[in-house]
Motif scaffolding. Structure first.
Motif, PDB file in Angstrom:
ATOM      1  N   HIS A 147      18.651  19.688 -19.786  1.00 58.67           N
ATOM      2  CA  HIS A 147      18.652  19.886 -21.236  1.00 58.67           C
ATOM      3  C   HIS A 147      19.055  21.326 -21.528  1.00 58.67           C
ATOM      4  N   SER A 148      20.188  21.528 -22.177  1.00 56.52           N
ATOM      5  CA  SER A 148      20.643  22.895 -22.455  1.00 56.52           C
ATOM      6  C   SER A 148      19.738  23.603 -23.455  1.00 56.52           C
ATOM      7  N   ASP A 149      18.996  22.845 -24.282  1.00 58.29           N
ATOM      8  CA  ASP A 149      18.076  23.491 -25.223  1.00 58.29           C
ATOM      9  C   ASP A 149      16.755  23.868 -24.559  1.00 58.29           C
ATOM     10  N   TRP A 150      16.683  23.737 -23.232  1.00 59.63           N
ATOM     11  CA  TRP A 150      15.538  24.236 -22.471  1.00 59.63           C
ATOM     12  C   TRP A 150      15.868  25.578 -21.839  1.00 59.63           C
ATOM     13  N   LEU A 151      16.965  26.194 -22.292  1.00 54.89           N
ATOM     14  CA  LEU A 151      17.409  27.500 -21.810  1.00 54.89           C
ATOM     15  C   LEU A 151      17.576  28.423 -23.008  1.00 54.89           C
ATOM     16  N   SER A 152      17.143  29.682 -22.877  1.00 58.98           N
ATOM     17  CA  SER A 152      17.334  30.652 -23.950  1.00 58.98           C
ATOM     18  C   SER A 152      17.488  32.042 -23.352  1.00 58.98           C
ATOM     19  N   TRP A 153      18.562  32.737 -23.742  1.00 57.65           N
ATOM     20  CA  TRP A 153      18.831  34.091 -23.253  1.00 57.65           C
ATOM     21  C   TRP A 153      18.275  35.133 -24.199  1.00 57.65           C
ATOM     22  N   SER A 154      17.664  36.164 -23.627  1.00 56.21           N
ATOM     23  CA  SER A 154      17.227  37.305 -24.431  1.00 56.21           C
ATOM     24  C   SER A 154      18.414  38.239 -24.654  1.00 56.21           C
ATOM     25  N   PRO A 155      18.368  39.090 -25.668  1.00 54.51           N
ATOM     26  CA  PRO A 155      19.443  40.072 -25.857  1.00 54.51           C
ATOM     27  C   PRO A 155      19.606  40.986 -24.647  1.00 54.51           C
ATOM     28  N   GLY A 156      18.529  41.179 -23.868  1.00 46.40           N
ATOM     29  CA  GLY A 156      18.588  42.036 -22.690  1.00 46.40           C
ATOM     30  C   GLY A 156      19.075  41.348 -21.435  1.00 46.40           C
ATOM     31  N   GLY A 157      19.365  40.039 -21.512  1.00 53.70           N
ATOM     32  CA  GLY A 157      19.944  39.342 -20.378  1.00 53.70           C
ATOM     33  C   GLY A 157      18.979  38.564 -19.501  1.00 53.70           C
ATOM     34  N   SER A 186      18.603  39.115  -9.675  1.00 53.48           N
ATOM     35  CA  SER A 186      17.806  38.897  -8.471  1.00 53.48           C
ATOM     36  C   SER A 186      17.307  37.467  -8.310  1.00 53.48           C
ATOM     37  N   LEU A 187      17.419  36.660  -9.376  1.00 54.53           N
ATOM     38  CA  LEU A 187      16.842  35.314  -9.441  1.00 54.53           C
ATOM     39  C   LEU A 187      15.320  35.340  -9.370  1.00 54.53           C
ATOM     40  N   ALA A 188      14.716  36.501  -9.587  1.00 56.65           N
ATOM     41  CA  ALA A 188      13.252  36.603  -9.593  1.00 56.65           C
ATOM     42  C   ALA A 188      12.683  35.840 -10.792  1.00 56.65           C
ATOM     43  N   ILE A 189      11.592  35.099 -10.519  1.00 55.47           N
ATOM     44  CA  ILE A 189      10.965  34.253 -11.526  1.00 55.47           C
ATOM     45  C   ILE A 189       9.594  34.806 -11.909  1.00 55.47           C
ATOM     46  N   HIS A 190       9.345  34.858 -13.211  1.00 57.62           N
ATOM     47  CA  HIS A 190       8.019  35.213 -13.714  1.00 57.62           C
ATOM     48  C   HIS A 190       7.549  34.081 -14.624  1.00 57.62           C
ATOM     49  N   TRP A 191       6.420  33.487 -14.252  1.00 57.60           N
ATOM     50  CA  TRP A 191       5.907  32.366 -15.032  1.00 57.60           C
ATOM     51  C   TRP A 191       5.169  32.865 -16.268  1.00 57.60           C
ATOM     52  N   LEU A 192       5.567  32.369 -17.425  1.00 55.91           N
ATOM     53  CA  LEU A 192       4.919  32.716 -18.690  1.00 55.91           C
ATOM     54  C   LEU A 192       3.868  31.684 -19.088  1.00 55.91           C
ATOM     55  N   VAL A 193       4.172  30.410 -18.842  1.00 58.87           N
ATOM     56  CA  VAL A 193       3.230  29.323 -19.130  1.00 58.87           C
ATOM     57  C   VAL A 193       3.223  28.381 -17.935  1.00 58.87           C
ATOM     58  N   ASP A 194       2.091  28.276 -17.266  1.00 57.66           N
ATOM     59  CA  ASP A 194       1.960  27.373 -16.131  1.00 57.66           C
ATOM     60  C   ASP A 194       1.804  25.934 -16.637  1.00 57.66           C
ATOM     61  N   HIS A 195       2.248  24.979 -15.805  1.00 56.97           N
ATOM     62  CA  HIS A 195       2.197  23.571 -16.229  1.00 56.97           C
ATOM     63  C   HIS A 195       0.772  23.058 -16.384  1.00 56.97           C
ATOM     64  N   THR A 196      -0.201  23.785 -15.854  1.00 63.61           N
ATOM     65  CA  THR A 196      -1.593  23.371 -16.028  1.00 63.61           C
ATOM     66  C   THR A 196      -2.182  23.874 -17.345  1.00 63.61           C
ATOM     67  N   GLU A 197      -1.462  24.759 -18.039  1.00 62.62           N
ATOM     68  CA  GLU A 197      -1.951  25.311 -19.300  1.00 62.62           C
ATOM     69  C   GLU A 197      -1.422  24.550 -20.511  1.00 62.62           C
ATOM     70  N   GLN A 198      -0.139  24.293 -20.506  1.00 63.86           N
ATOM     71  CA  GLN A 198       0.527  23.593 -21.594  1.00 63.86           C
ATOM     72  C   GLN A 198       1.696  22.810 -21.012  1.00 63.86           C
ATOM     73  N   ALA A 199       2.306  21.974 -21.850  1.00 64.46           N
ATOM     74  CA  ALA A 199       3.552  21.299 -21.487  1.00 64.46           C
ATOM     75  C   ALA A 199       4.630  21.774 -22.462  1.00 64.46           C
ATOM     76  N   PRO A 200       5.256  22.930 -22.182  1.00 64.86           N
ATOM     77  CA  PRO A 200       6.201  23.520 -23.131  1.00 64.86           C
ATOM     78  C   PRO A 200       7.602  22.920 -23.021  1.00 64.86           C
ATOM     79  N   ILE A 201       8.344  22.972 -24.118  1.00 63.91           N
ATOM     80  CA  ILE A 201       9.747  22.597 -24.156  1.00 63.91           C
ATOM     81  C   ILE A 201      10.466  23.527 -25.135  1.00 63.91           C
ATOM     82  N   GLN A 202      11.779  23.562 -25.060  1.00 60.99           N
ATOM     83  CA  GLN A 202      12.652  24.188 -26.064  1.00 60.99           C
ATOM     84  C   GLN A 202      12.286  25.641 -26.414  1.00 60.99           C
ATOM     85  N   PRO A 203      12.377  26.558 -25.447  1.00 55.67           N
ATOM     86  CA  PRO A 203      12.096  27.965 -25.759  1.00 55.67           C
ATOM     87  C   PRO A 203      13.227  28.578 -26.583  1.00 55.67           C
ATOM     88  N   ALA A 204      12.884  29.561 -27.402  1.00 59.17           N
ATOM     89  CA  ALA A 204      13.885  30.254 -28.220  1.00 59.17           C
ATOM     90  C   ALA A 204      13.478  31.717 -28.357  1.00 59.17           C
TER      91      ALA A 204
END
Length: 283
Positions: A131-141, A166-184
């Motif tokens: 889903h392309s609407d599950w992706l969102s870029w910040s102005p900083g990249g 770097s492909l480094a990942i930082h989790w903002l919302v874990d799947h055990t906390e919420q079921a998020p979709i469509q970030p903006a």
């Protein structure tokens, strides 16, 4: 940026329409045995990326003067390629690459970054739905995306932040906390709006489906601190697809209820909720 519309025509191919000049231009002609699919504008508006299939899938790009070349080719017909779009700085093309089976496509594929000038894909370990609407870029990249294998959008889904260098990942919302979709991302990149319902265990995926979807609300998160707050909380509706105003003061979102879909506006602080379009449901 000039006013242009790009579209795919089964008769013509990849076409550009300029309404101001009433000009139609075929950038990539349709040919027998070749399937064109999925297009995405480069942020500068000077190039288009597209998929082409002829026994194997190719990721290509074409300039407005008709110059075209292949950026990446799959290993054969058993491999699938789906274009997700461009990075904000136009240095990368985002695709999902993996097995061409219907099962793999339904349950998610790794997101890959391919240099816009061509090269080897760099892929995330995490799988996500296509889903392309599950992706969102910040102005900083930085890229915010919804990750988690499985076709159920309300199960095993988390919100992550990725650094493309770097492909480094930082989790903002874990799947055990919420079921998020469509970030903006907000225009200043400091906040993320998203829709989320409660976490649902995999073993109860379908037993709790309706309840999980019905509880989707609009949330806003401060990216630097991780603090988040709920903007909407109306039991009669399900709220999705947040979109920021250009000044970051308001969020437009879709509200789904028993009578159909409508469009609403709310202040980023949760104030001044109002309906702006009463009926979106196709007739």
């Amino acid at each position: 940026m000039e006013n242009r519309l790009a579209y795919l025509s089964t008769a013509s191919g990849l076409v550009i329409w300029e309404p101001d000049q009433q000009n139609i231009q075929t950038l990539v002609a349709s040919e027998a045995g070749i399937t064109l699919r999925h297009i995405a504008w480069k942020p500068t508006g000077k190039w288009l990326a597209y998929e082409a299939e002829q026994g194997e899938w190719r990721l290509c790009k074409v300039s407005l003067d008709g110059t075209s070349f292949t950026v990446y080719t799959t290993e054969g017909p058993t491999r699938s390629l789906r274009l997700a779009g461009w990075s904000a700085d136009a240095q990368w093309l985002l695709t999902w690459v993996g097995p061409a089976s219907a099962l793999a496509l339904a349950d998610g594929l790794p997101l890959c970054l391919i240099p816009a000038m061509g090269g080897t894909p760099r892929c995330l370990e995490q799988k996500m739905l296509l889903h392309s609407d599950w992706l969102s870029w910040s102005p900083g990249g930085q890229l915010a995306f919804i990750a988690g294998e499985g076709r159920e959008t309300w199960v095993n889904k988390g919100l992550a932040l990725m650094d493309p260098a770097s492909l480094a990942i930082h989790w903002l919302v874990d799947h055990t906390e919420q079921a998020p979709i469509q970030p903006a991302f907000s225009p200043d990149g400091e906040r993320l709006a998203y829709s989320a319902g409660p976490p649902t265990p995999a073993e109860a995926a379908y037993a709790r489906r309706d309840a999980a979807l019905a509880q989707r609300r609009i949330w806003v998160m401060e990216v630097s601190s991780g603090r988040r707050h709920r903007l909407t909380n109306e039991d009669r509706f399900r709220d999705e697809r947040p979109l920021w105003s250009s000044d970051g003061g308001y969020i437009l979102f879709t509200r789904l209820g028993e009578d159909g879909a409508s469009l609403w506006l709310i202040g980023a602080d949760g104030s001044n909720l109002r309906q702006v379009v009463s009926e979106l449901t196709p007739k």
